[in-house]
Each structure stands twice: as structure tokens, then as C-alpha cells.
Design a protein around this motif. Structure first.
Motif, mmCIF file in Angstrom:
data_model
loop_
_atom_site.group_PDB
_atom_site.id
_atom_site.type_symbol
_atom_site.label_atom_id
_atom_site.label_comp_id
_atom_site.label_asym_id
_atom_site.label_seq_id
_atom_site.Cartn_x
_atom_site.Cartn_y
_atom_site.Cartn_z
ATOM 1 N N LEU A 151 0.849 -1.078 0.004
ATOM 2 C CA LEU A 151 0.109 -0.103 0.153
ATOM 3 C C LEU A 151 0.722 1.122 0.026
ATOM 4 O O LEU A 151 0.498 2.338 -0.514
ATOM 5 N N GLN A 152 1.921 1.080 0.435
ATOM 6 C CA GLN A 152 2.909 2.383 0.753
ATOM 7 C C GLN A 152 3.581 2.525 -0.598
ATOM 8 O O GLN A 152 3.681 3.360 -1.159
ATOM 9 N N LYS A 153 3.761 1.492 -1.337
ATOM 10 C CA LYS A 153 4.297 1.526 -2.696
ATOM 11 C C LYS A 153 3.426 2.083 -3.744
ATOM 12 O O LYS A 153 3.759 2.652 -4.582
ATOM 13 N N GLY A 154 2.258 1.826 -3.455
ATOM 14 C CA GLY A 154 0.995 2.458 -4.424
ATOM 15 C C GLY A 154 0.716 3.701 -3.960
ATOM 16 O O GLY A 154 -0.143 4.290 -4.332
ATOM 17 N N GLY A 155 1.337 4.301 -2.976
ATOM 18 C CA GLY A 155 1.104 5.792 -2.442
ATOM 19 C C GLY A 155 -0.259 5.914 -1.711
ATOM 20 O O GLY A 155 -0.686 7.149 -1.594
ATOM 21 N N LEU A 156 -0.550 5.004 -1.118
ATOM 22 C CA LEU A 156 -2.036 5.007 -0.447
ATOM 23 C C LEU A 156 -1.609 5.189 1.207
ATOM 24 O O LEU A 156 -2.654 5.799 1.839
ATOM 25 N N VAL A 157 -0.530 4.689 1.670
ATOM 26 C CA VAL A 157 -0.311 4.834 3.185
ATOM 27 C C VAL A 157 1.119 5.594 3.437
ATOM 28 O O VAL A 157 1.946 5.158 2.268
ATOM 29 N N HIS A 158 1.444 6.021 4.249
ATOM 30 C CA HIS A 158 2.588 6.273 4.888
ATOM 31 C C HIS A 158 3.062 5.761 6.018
ATOM 32 O O HIS A 158 2.326 5.714 6.978
ATOM 33 N N SER A 159 4.289 4.958 6.115
ATOM 34 C CA SER A 159 4.823 4.280 7.267
ATOM 35 C C SER A 159 6.137 4.683 7.763
ATOM 36 O O SER A 159 6.711 4.989 7.101
ATOM 37 N N VAL A 160 6.261 4.682 9.076
ATOM 38 C CA VAL A 160 7.365 5.034 9.874
ATOM 39 C C VAL A 160 7.633 3.898 10.648
ATOM 40 O O VAL A 160 6.886 3.433 11.393
ATOM 41 N N ARG A 161 9.046 3.577 10.737
ATOM 42 C CA ARG A 161 9.488 2.425 11.551
ATOM 43 C C ARG A 161 9.716 2.893 12.779
ATOM 44 O O ARG A 161 10.122 4.135 13.001
ATOM 45 N N GLY A 162 10.158 2.132 13.739
ATOM 46 C CA GLY A 162 10.529 2.119 15.159
ATOM 47 C C GLY A 162 9.468 2.683 15.991
ATOM 48 O O GLY A 162 8.400 2.823 15.824
ATOM 49 N N HIS A 163 10.202 3.096 17.505
ATOM 50 C CA HIS A 163 9.207 3.343 18.497
ATOM 51 C C HIS A 163 8.469 4.767 18.102
ATOM 52 O O HIS A 163 8.962 5.733 17.402
ATOM 53 N N GLY A 164 7.339 4.896 18.335
ATOM 54 C CA GLY A 164 6.326 5.778 17.848
ATOM 55 C C GLY A 164 5.950 5.622 16.392
ATOM 56 O O GLY A 164 5.118 6.723 16.036
ATOM 57 N N GLY A 165 6.346 4.748 15.683
ATOM 58 C CA GLY A 165 6.073 4.715 14.240
ATOM 59 C C GLY A 165 4.678 3.874 14.123
ATOM 60 O O GLY A 165 3.813 3.703 14.769
ATOM 61 N N GLY A 166 4.247 3.731 12.885
ATOM 62 C CA GLY A 166 3.156 3.107 12.438
ATOM 63 C C GLY A 166 2.822 3.693 11.053
ATOM 64 O O GLY A 166 3.589 4.212 10.290
ATOM 65 N N SER A 167 1.502 3.210 10.702
ATOM 66 C CA SER A 167 0.973 3.723 9.357
ATOM 67 C C SER A 167 -0.253 4.412 9.249
ATOM 68 O O SER A 167 -1.056 4.421 10.481
ATOM 69 N N GLN A 168 -0.300 5.597 8.606
ATOM 70 C CA GLN A 168 -1.437 6.477 8.236
ATOM 71 C C GLN A 168 -1.551 6.365 6.829
ATOM 72 O O GLN A 168 -0.887 6.071 6.042
ATOM 73 N N LEU A 169 -2.792 7.116 6.414
ATOM 74 C CA LEU A 169 -3.211 7.230 5.042
ATOM 75 C C LEU A 169 -2.405 8.377 4.612
ATOM 76 O O LEU A 169 -2.022 9.216 5.098
ATOM 77 N N ALA A 170 -1.844 8.195 3.329
ATOM 78 C CA ALA A 170 -1.157 9.023 2.708
ATOM 79 C C ALA A 170 -1.919 10.128 1.857
ATOM 80 O O ALA A 170 -1.172 11.127 1.525
#
Length: 151
Positions: free
Chosen positions: A47-66
Motif C-alpha cells: 500500500l505504501q508503494k502504491g502511494g496510499l499509506v505512509h509508514s514510519v518504522r521504530g518507536h512511535g511509528g506506524g502507518s497512516q493514510l497518505a
């Protein structure tokens, strides 16, 4: 055992991201399906490659709609996860076997292609915000006293 359905899983994940101010972790999302967080991370990667979500790794990270949920169709999600076959029918090799088997397989395959086109057209006409709104309405009607929902 339930067969894997990547489109259903991706739509479920995306519906859980609608309206979220904070990123959701793969562990949180995996509890909603339920499945293993690795499955969710794989989907989120697509989904991130498709430009639909933005993901951040590590503590406090996660995914949201892009993008805004109103700008994402279910077809966009379908394409992002590799456009898996929505309808399957007929044989692996419709050119082998007796003539009746070939005709039956051809008829099934023709029907499957028509159904596939119809489903894809339907997916193009439904936005993620509409799915999210239907999800919220469903929760309100089926959750006693406004309780929370895990999945």
C-alpha cells in the motif's frame, strides 16, 4: 482453514486507518483482522508503494493514510496489492481434455472475465471515505452503549 484474501485484508486495514490522527502499528492492525503482524506489514508495504499509506518504522511509528480517504477508491487499493484475481473459474489449461470439458471451461472462463470486469468497475465507484462511513454506521448500530470495536 480460511483462504487468504489479500483484497479483503487490505480493505479492512485501510478502513481502520480512516480518520486516525495517530499512526497505527502493524500489531494493532493485526488484532483487528486477526492475523500475524508480518502479514499486515507485507500489505502495508504494498500500500505504501502504491502511494496510499505512509509508514514510519521504530518507536512511535506506524502507518497512516497518505492521501485523503475521499481520494482513494477501492480499485486503487486493489491495484496497489497487485490486482489479484477476484473471480476464478474453469481449469488451469482449458485447451486440454475432452471437447465437452473444453467448452465448459471456456464458458466458465468467459463468465469469470465478465464478473471480474464488473467487480473492478464497482471498486472504482467506491471511495475509502464511503467505506469508512459505512464502517462507523455499522459500529454505531452494533456496539452496545457506544463501546469500542476491535475488528
Amino acid at each position: 482453514m480460511k483462504a487468504a484474501n489479500p483484497l479483503s485484508d487490505a480493505l479492512h486495514v485501510m478502513a481502520h486507518l480512516v480518520g486516525q490522527a495517530e499512526p497505527r502499528t502493524s500489531e494493532q492492525l493485526a488484532q483487528c483482522l486477526p492475523t500475524h503482524p508480518v502479514v499486515i506489514r507485507r500489505l502495508l508495504g504494498q500500500l505504501q508503494k502504491g502511494g496510499l499509506v505512509h509508514s514510519v518504522r521504530g518507536h512511535g511509528g506506524g502507518s497512516q493514510l497518505a492521501r485523503n480517504a475521499a481520494d482513494i477508491t477501492l480499485h486503487d487499493i486493489y491495484i496497489a496489492i497487485g490486482a489479484p484475481a477476484l473471480v476464478q473459474a474453469g481449469a488451469r489449461d482449458a485447451t486440454r481434455g475432452c471437447p465437452i470439458k473444453q467448452l465448459v471451461d471456456q464458458a466458465l472462463d468467459d463468465g469469470a472475465r465478465q464478473a471480474q470486469r464488473l467487480l473492478e468497475q464497482r471498486l472504482q465507484g467506491i471511495t475509502l471515505d464511503r467505506l469508512g462511513a459505512e464502517f462507523a454506521d455499522h459500529l454505531q448500530q452494533h456496539t452496545p452503549h457506544g463501546g469500542s470495536h476491535a475488528g
